[in-house]
Design a protein around this motif. Structure first.
Motif: not given
Length: 413
Positions: A232-239
């Motif tokens: 939620a806090n790292f992977v999705i924002p990095s997409l």
């Protein structure tokens, strides 16, 4: 891109207390909130490969490795095989090397045909696997370490119609800028094993007819809090889509490798040292890129060879390739499944450097971009996006070699 939004039902309550750039989500009416979303974590946290001071490797393994190295060096001193001064230098070098590697991340890029996206995940990758499914116009790139598997899948088909999503007991939808459609799901077991997986399927505003899915799982880990928080806090924002790299840079091919040259830079000179070592120097407004190549010194698997090169050639020898007293962020980068290694020394407002180690089946390459932050044509993140992006003419052959002995089993994915 900035990914600012607020959790459904909490928007008013958090409006006066949350950080401006918090990584939060809005969800359609009737949908559950995205699990693990933390209002205290900035939406650009993924941009720092170290993820703050998070340890992305097994802490106990690092402690044991450090103890073993120290004992070995002390014994060599006792046996007069090494001086005290040399032993202390080795210890300091090992400590710095382990700190860099234990905090590194993994960047996964897909860029073949209409598959053009990337993600970043805080794991120290030790194995990788790349897969193509031509009937579905689908490609996927997976990375794994001892207990975690992560992957990015690109397809022309909707993942919401996939059986894995439909059968998931926990699932929902979410919205934030840059993404037209977003869905998440969590499965408690996968492939008949206790391997919880969290999946996030997205459609980018810039690619309305294409679908991507990020996957993160912890093997034999019954609690899903960690993967929820990380996703939620790292992977999705990095997409993010990576179409902009064509607008900001030009493709330059040298032998088997194609790298990106920031627009505005020109070839200044070429150099050759002996029959095998050669290089190119590019310059531009407040930027300098040096690309060199030479024979491969270490025949190890690239994921093993890169850390060795970092330790022996850069850390232990105090290489001038690294800026002194500037923090180092590092990541293993998978370009269409092929591993390379990048080191980022971002120094806000001052001289900064990005170093990329590359190895194919013939040459060992080093790319070094030095630039003045705030004065160069492009900002730090755009320059790093260009430096991460690579193509290889014999990509399939390289993948078959790197995956031969370190392939992720089918159960992992």
């Amino acid at each position: 891109m900035k990914l600012k939004s607020t959790l459904l039902g909490l928007a008013i309550a958090l409006a006066f207390t949350m950080p401006i750039d918090a990584a939060q989500y809005t969800v359609p009416e009737g949908q559950p909130p995205v699990p693990g979303a933390d209002a205290s974590i900035p939406d650009n946290a993924y941009q720092n490969y170290r993820y703050g001071e998070a340890l992305n490797a097994n802490a106990s393994a690092i402690i044991l490795a450090r103890k073993h190295i120290y004992e070995m060096l002390d014994k060599q001193v006792e046996e007069n095989k090494r001086s005290i001064e040399e032993a202390e230098r080795w210890k300091k070098a090992h400590d710095k090397s382990m700190d860099i590697s234990s905090h590194e991340s993994t960047v996964i890029l897909l860029h073949e045909g209409e598959h053009r996206a990337k993600m970043t995940v805080p794991i120290v990758v030790t194995r990788s696997f790349y897969k193509e499914a031509h009937k579905k116009n689908e490609v996927s790139s997976f990375a794994a370490e001892s207990s975690v598997v992560a992957g990015l899948v690109s397809s022309s088909e909707s993942f919401v119609d996939d059986a894995a999503y439909k059968s998931a007991k926990q699932k929902g939808a979410f919205n934030y800028p840059g993404i037209t459609k977003g869905y998440w799901s969590i499965t408690d077991t996968y492939s008949s094993e206790n391997t919880p997986l969290m999946m996030a399927a997205v459609t980018f505003d810039k690619q309305p007819n294409h679908n991507y899915m990020a996957i993160l799982g912890h093997k034999n880990h019954p609690i899903t809090d960690k993967i929820e928080r990380t996703m939620a806090n790292f992977v999705i924002p990095s997409l993010q889509p990576i179409d902009d790299v064509d607008r900001t840079s030009d493709a330059v091919t040298w032998g088997n490798v194609t790298y990106r040259l920031p627009k505005g830079m020109q070839l200044q000179s070429e150099m050759k040292e002996g029959p095998h070592a050669e290089g190119r120097v590019y310059v531009g407004p407040d930027m300098r890129l040096v690309v060199t190549r030479g024979p491969i010194q270490r025949k190890d698997h690239p994921m093993v060879a890169y850390p060795k090169r970092v330790f022996k050639d850069l850390i232990y020898r105090s290489s001038k390739l690294l800026l002194q007293n500037v923090p180092i962020q590092s990541a293993m980068v998978l370009n269409n499944g092929i591993p390379t290694y990048i080191m980022d020394q971002y120094n806000p407002g001052k001289l900064s450097r990005i170093l990329h180690l590359i190895q194919d089946d013939e040459y060992s390459y080093v790319m070094v971009l030095t630039y003045k932050d705030d004065k160069a044509k492009y900002n730090h993140l755009k320059l790093r996006n260009m430096m991460e992006y690579l193509d290889f003419k014999n990509a399939k052959e390289l993948r078959s070699k790197t995956e031969k002995n370190k392939e992720i089993s089918k159960k992992d994915i």
